[in-house]
Scaffold this motif. Structure first.
Motif, PDB file in Angstrom:
ATOM      1  N   ARG A   1     -43.936  20.979   8.842  1.00  0.00           N
ATOM      2  CA  ARG A   1     -42.516  20.701   9.031  1.00  0.00           C
ATOM      3  C   ARG A   1     -41.592  21.666   8.308  1.00  0.00           C
ATOM      4  O   ARG A   1     -41.737  22.859   8.443  1.00  0.00           O
ATOM      5  CB  ARG A   1     -42.222  19.270   8.583  1.00  0.00           C
ATOM      6  CG  ARG A   1     -42.813  18.264   9.516  1.00  0.00           C
ATOM      7  CD  ARG A   1     -42.544  16.871   9.038  1.00  0.00           C
ATOM      8  NE  ARG A   1     -43.099  15.909   9.977  1.00  0.00           N
ATOM      9  CZ  ARG A   1     -42.372  15.202  10.818  1.00  0.00           C
ATOM     10  NH1 ARG A   1     -41.068  15.308  10.801  1.00  0.00           N
ATOM     11  NH2 ARG A   1     -42.932  14.381  11.658  1.00  0.00           N
ATOM     12  N   HIS A   2     -40.653  21.103   7.498  1.00  0.00           N
ATOM     13  CA  HIS A   2     -39.637  21.956   6.888  1.00  0.00           C
ATOM     14  C   HIS A   2     -40.234  22.966   5.921  1.00  0.00           C
ATOM     15  O   HIS A   2     -39.733  24.063   5.797  1.00  0.00           O
ATOM     16  CB  HIS A   2     -38.586  21.114   6.192  1.00  0.00           C
ATOM     17  CG  HIS A   2     -39.157  19.902   5.546  1.00  0.00           C
ATOM     18  ND1 HIS A   2     -39.152  18.675   6.167  1.00  0.00           N
ATOM     19  CD2 HIS A   2     -39.792  19.738   4.391  1.00  0.00           C
ATOM     20  CE1 HIS A   2     -39.731  17.796   5.400  1.00  0.00           C
ATOM     21  NE2 HIS A   2     -40.130  18.407   4.312  1.00  0.00           N
ATOM     22  N   THR A   3     -41.340  22.581   5.226  1.00  0.00           N
ATOM     23  CA  THR A   3     -41.958  23.542   4.324  1.00  0.00           C
ATOM     24  C   THR A   3     -42.485  24.736   5.113  1.00  0.00           C
ATOM     25  O   THR A   3     -42.363  25.881   4.688  1.00  0.00           O
ATOM     26  CB  THR A   3     -43.097  22.891   3.539  1.00  0.00           C
ATOM     27  OG1 THR A   3     -42.646  21.650   3.028  1.00  0.00           O
ATOM     28  CG2 THR A   3     -43.542  23.763   2.406  1.00  0.00           C
TER      29      THR A   3
ATOM     30  N   ILE B   1     -31.673  21.734  10.860  1.00  0.00           N
ATOM     31  CA  ILE B   1     -31.813  23.159  10.565  1.00  0.00           C
ATOM     32  C   ILE B   1     -31.001  23.965  11.576  1.00  0.00           C
ATOM     33  O   ILE B   1     -30.261  24.879  11.214  1.00  0.00           O
ATOM     34  CB  ILE B   1     -33.298  23.573  10.601  1.00  0.00           C
ATOM     35  CG1 ILE B   1     -34.049  22.899   9.455  1.00  0.00           C
ATOM     36  CG2 ILE B   1     -33.445  25.075  10.513  1.00  0.00           C
ATOM     37  CD1 ILE B   1     -35.530  23.147   9.469  1.00  0.00           C
TER      38      ILE B   1
ATOM     39  N   PHE C   1     -30.959  17.040   0.941  1.00  0.00           N
ATOM     40  CA  PHE C   1     -32.234  16.746   1.587  1.00  0.00           C
ATOM     41  C   PHE C   1     -32.761  15.389   1.150  1.00  0.00           C
ATOM     42  O   PHE C   1     -33.215  14.584   1.973  1.00  0.00           O
ATOM     43  CB  PHE C   1     -33.288  17.810   1.272  1.00  0.00           C
ATOM     44  CG  PHE C   1     -34.604  17.470   1.897  1.00  0.00           C
ATOM     45  CD1 PHE C   1     -34.829  17.750   3.228  1.00  0.00           C
ATOM     46  CD2 PHE C   1     -35.585  16.811   1.185  1.00  0.00           C
ATOM     47  CE1 PHE C   1     -36.021  17.392   3.831  1.00  0.00           C
ATOM     48  CE2 PHE C   1     -36.781  16.448   1.781  1.00  0.00           C
ATOM     49  CZ  PHE C   1     -36.988  16.742   3.105  1.00  0.00           C
TER      50      PHE C   1
ATOM     51  N   VAL D   1     -41.205  25.826   7.923  1.00  0.00           N
ATOM     52  CA  VAL D   1     -40.033  26.623   8.302  1.00  0.00           C
ATOM     53  C   VAL D   1     -39.657  27.569   7.177  1.00  0.00           C
ATOM     54  O   VAL D   1     -39.462  28.771   7.374  1.00  0.00           O
ATOM     55  CB  VAL D   1     -38.832  25.704   8.636  1.00  0.00           C
ATOM     56  CG1 VAL D   1     -37.621  26.540   8.986  1.00  0.00           C
ATOM     57  CG2 VAL D   1     -39.170  24.765   9.778  1.00  0.00           C
ATOM     58  N   VAL D   2     -39.600  27.001   5.972  1.00  0.00           N
ATOM     59  CA  VAL D   2     -39.130  27.802   4.849  1.00  0.00           C
ATOM     60  C   VAL D   2     -40.125  28.897   4.498  1.00  0.00           C
ATOM     61  O   VAL D   2     -39.741  30.022   4.175  1.00  0.00           O
ATOM     62  CB  VAL D   2     -38.850  26.893   3.642  1.00  0.00           C
ATOM     63  CG1 VAL D   2     -38.532  27.714   2.419  1.00  0.00           C
ATOM     64  CG2 VAL D   2     -37.718  25.946   3.966  1.00  0.00           C
TER      65      VAL D   2
ATOM     66  N   THR E   1     -34.551  16.255  10.871  1.00  0.00           N
ATOM     67  CA  THR E   1     -34.782  17.403   9.994  1.00  0.00           C
ATOM     68  C   THR E   1     -34.789  18.701  10.790  1.00  0.00           C
ATOM     69  O   THR E   1     -34.101  19.657  10.438  1.00  0.00           O
ATOM     70  CB  THR E   1     -36.103  17.233   9.233  1.00  0.00           C
ATOM     71  OG1 THR E   1     -36.115  15.935   8.654  1.00  0.00           O
ATOM     72  CG2 THR E   1     -36.225  18.262   8.143  1.00  0.00           C
ATOM     73  N   ALA E   2     -35.553  18.702  11.904  1.00  0.00           N
ATOM     74  CA  ALA E   2     -35.626  19.933  12.694  1.00  0.00           C
ATOM     75  C   ALA E   2     -34.263  20.261  13.286  1.00  0.00           C
ATOM     76  O   ALA E   2     -33.810  21.408  13.249  1.00  0.00           O
ATOM     77  CB  ALA E   2     -36.665  19.770  13.802  1.00  0.00           C
TER      78      ALA E   2
ATOM     79  N   ASP F   1     -32.569  13.745   4.468  1.00  0.00           N
ATOM     80  CA  ASP F   1     -33.596  14.491   5.206  1.00  0.00           C
ATOM     81  C   ASP F   1     -32.983  15.635   6.008  1.00  0.00           C
ATOM     82  O   ASP F   1     -33.441  15.975   7.091  1.00  0.00           O
ATOM     83  CB  ASP F   1     -34.385  13.587   6.164  1.00  0.00           C
ATOM     84  CG  ASP F   1     -35.462  12.816   5.428  1.00  0.00           C
ATOM     85  OD1 ASP F   1     -35.749  13.189   4.291  1.00  0.00           O
ATOM     86  OD2 ASP F   1     -35.993  11.864   5.999  1.00  0.00           O
TER      87      ASP F   1
ATOM     88  N   ILE G   1     -31.931  19.625   6.038  1.00  0.00           N
ATOM     89  CA  ILE G   1     -32.001  20.917   5.362  1.00  0.00           C
ATOM     90  C   ILE G   1     -30.749  21.683   5.734  1.00  0.00           C
ATOM     91  O   ILE G   1     -30.536  22.013   6.897  1.00  0.00           O
ATOM     92  CB  ILE G   1     -33.263  21.696   5.765  1.00  0.00           C
ATOM     93  CG1 ILE G   1     -34.476  20.929   5.257  1.00  0.00           C
ATOM     94  CG2 ILE G   1     -33.235  23.093   5.171  1.00  0.00           C
ATOM     95  CD1 ILE G   1     -35.771  21.660   5.409  1.00  0.00           C
TER      96      ILE G   1
END
Lengths: 365, 293
Positions: free
Chosen positions: A133-135, B98, B30, A137-138, B94-95, B34, B36
């Motif tokens: 997931r977001h990790t 972004i 976050f 992405v980063v 979350t997605a 949730d 980013i």
């Protein structure tokens, strides 16, 4: 993989309830689209237009390749400019050292750029795909910045002065056409790969990972291997268009070959058109890239295009969060269901449109 | 060599404090929502430009100007949350966040490019280029003042979170949005205010950043990637982790710049992130994937 799980994911893949008539209509639409792409340079010979067309094809390919991994697996990589840049530098540096003069042999380096992208994609994927997931992405963003920095500072890349690529030998009149058809070939490969993935067992495994990675693993999907293969495949295609871009542009610099805007532009295109569909990224790139090129040409000084671009994207995300193609598809399906409902049971109450089920936590939204 | 390493450590700690403040905003957003916030980088630059404009056109000292720029960014943050973030569906917030915040970011980047041009600028004040000489080390005033301000603001955030009723509802939302809603907390209001707060701190961070670096709108790419690296390394949603990771990263970068080369210092910054995440996917101080997985 149990039969039940397979058939439920199967429903994902083959568009449910598509009649043969509609299927042939879709096939006809693809044929017309392909034919239009084929004859485009004959219809339009204005170099400004064909230049925009080449860029559009490059982005259509990149967005399709990106979607071939991200759309199916649910992982959102924002570091594909790494592959684009690696492809561009492969083209530039290899042609420089082989002392190529800018003829057709330059195009032979395009597959080589794909190989170079794969060589980079394997370790990149091995590291990044450990996270989710977001990790994820980063970490893809972080890897991107490391590679960009390497391009600036390693000796053989010639740093910020960039690399000059051999000038094509062809006359200005037919210059763009050759790039156009080269890009079209790569696009065709990208679309066929994306389509093949979607139809294959491998694609089903990617979709299963998108739905529930832990369950997919429990059902026997080798998730790491599947994810890595998908990641590398999409990287290879992006690397190939990167090489074409370098030859087309004629001079590459680290900040343009490894451009953070590229990372998100292809993601925006895929989202805009419809993530996880085959036509979505094509449509997204087909709308957004000419728009961006036009706005850049029109307002060369200001950054107005950034504002328009951002605003347009915001509107699409908020009104059609799944992208254009799925949203239109839903509307059509809904209308057809209503019509069928009326035809089959005129006395019965009309079929109500599918109600969006609010999840428990969404009650206060 | 030894003393220059100590000097680098001091510089790293002082600048790390400012990064900690900006990263704290990101991780607060976050943790509660949730979300980013990719726009955090451009908000820092926006804050820097506001301070710059106030000092150039109105002659207001950058630190005094914070009394204008912090509320201004708080309101902008609330506006962004209310206008866009709130409208995202729960499922894939979350997605989507972004992408939405990225779109917000490029809009602001365009606006800043149009209104301030792409030429690099820097905030000037009497304390920017002067330093105090202490025990053989040079301590630039702006680093000292910036660190002090960051410390004050971080303590204020801490106090707000742990000493007030509002803070209790924020922490409840952090732990479990649904449960917080069930006990009668207005999670939407808490979310909006947290987003505003998370953005507001960038005004302070941006002012110090703009005084210590020449910047333009595209500097935000570098900033957001650093900030993301910091909060991921610290474990998303963990305040203490963000502080620790910010200081750790900045010290590491400054020390590498001294002992090896400034050119590679930034690479080490991101390489550290990659190495740590390969070993500990949840970050250095992260809760072991407590939510959103």
């Amino acid at each position: 993989m149990s039969a039940g799980a397979k058939s439920s994911t199967e429903a994902y893949v083959s568009d449910t309830g598509v009649s043969t008539g509609r299927r042939s209509a879709i096939a006809a639409a693809w044929l017309v689209f392909g034919a239009l792409l084929l004859v485009f340079p004959i219809l339009f010979s204005n170099p400004t237009v064909t230049t925009i067309a080449v860029f559009t094809l490059i982005y259509m390919t990149a967005a399709t390749a990106w979607n071939g991994f991200a759309g199916y697996s649910g992982y959102i990589p924002l570091g594909h400019a790494v592959f684009f840049g690696v492809g561009a530098y492969t083209m530039a540096l290899v042609s420089l050292h082989l002392n190529l003069q800018g003829g057709y042999e330059m195009f032979a380096l395009v597959p080589l750029a794909g190989v170079a992208a794969a060589v980079i994609a394997v370790p990149f994927g091995l590291i990044a795909l450990r996270t989710r997931r977001h990790t994820f992405v980063v970490i893809t963003i972080a890897v991107f910045f490391i590679v960009q920095l390497l391009a600036f500072n390693l000796g053989f890349t010639q740093g910020s002065s960039g690399v000059q690529v051999a000038t094509p030998l062809w006359t200005a009149a037919s210059f763009n056409d050759r790039f156009y058809y080269a890009a079209l070939v790569i696009l065709l490969i990208a679309v066929l790969v994306s389509w093949g993935i979607r139809r294959s067992r491998f694609g089903l495994q990617l979709l299963a990972i998108r739905d529930d990675e832990d369950r997919a693993r429990g059902l026997g999907v080798k998730v790491q291997r599947v994810k890595l293969l998908g990641f590398v495949l999409s990287g290879v295609t992006v690397g190939m268009v990167g090489a074409l871009y370098a030859f087309f542009i004629g001079q590459i610099y680290p900040q343009f070959a490894f451009d953070p805007l590229f990372d998100v532009t292809i993601a925006l295109m895929a989202f805009f058109g419809g993530l996880g569909t085959i036509s979505g990224p094509l449509l997204g790139a087909l709308i957004l890239e000419p728009l961006q090129q036009y706005l850049t040409l029109q307002y060369s000084v200001g950054s107005l295009y950034l504002i328009i671009y951002g605003a347009l994207f915001l509107i699409v995300i908020l009104t059609m969060p799944r992208g254009i193609i799925p949203t239109i598809g839903d509307r059509l399906a809904m209308r057809r269901a209503e019509r069928l409902g009326r035809e089959e049971s005129p006395s019965a109450a009309p079929v109500s449109p599918p109600v969006e089920v609010a999840p428990f936590s969404g009650a206060a939204r | 060599m030894g003393s220059s390493i100590i000097q680098a450590v001091i510089d790293g700690v002082l600048t790390g404090g400012v990064y900690a403040l900006m990263a704290a905003g990101l991780t607060l957003i976050f943790g509660v929502m949730d979300i980013i916030n990719i726009a955090q980088g451009i908000f820092v630059i926006l804050g820097a430009y506001l301070s710059y404009a106030l000092s150039v056109h109105a002659g207001i000292d950058p630190f005094l100007g914070l009394f204008i720029t912090i509320p201004a960014l708080f309101l902008i943050g609330i506006g962004v949350e209310w206008g866009f973030i709130r409208r995202l569906k729960e499922g894939d917030r979350t997605a989507m966040s972004i992408l939405v915040t990225y779109a917000v970011s490029i809009i602001i980047e365009g606006v800043l490019n149009v209104s301030f041009s792409v030429n690099y600028v820097q905030i000037h004040a009497w304390y920017v280029n002067r330093s105090v000489h202490l025990f053989g080390f040079y301590l630039p005033y702006i680093y000292l003042f910036g660190f002090a301000m960051a410390a004050v603001l971080l303590i204020a955030i801490y106090a707000l979170l742990y000493r007030t009723r509002f803070g209790a509802s924020v922490r409840a939302s952090l732990q479990d949005r649904t449960a917080a809603r069930l006990v009668g907390i207005d999670v939407r209001r808490v979310s909006t205010i947290c987003f505003g707060l998370g953005v507001a701190v960038t005004a302070a961070g941006g002012m110090v950043f703009g005084a210590t670096n020449a910047f333009n709108a595209s500097t935000s790419y570098d900033l957001i990637s650093r900030l993301l690296a910091i909060v991921i390394l610290g474990g998303l949603g963990s305040m203490g982790g963000a502080l620790g990771a910010a200081v750790f990263m900045l010290v590491l970068e400054d020390v590498v710049a001294v002992v090896w080369s400034p050119v590679w210092a930034t690479a080490v910054f991101f390489a550290a992130l990659v190495v740590v995440l390969s070993v500990r996917p949840a970050g250095l101080f992260g809760r072991q994937v407590a939510r959103a997985q």
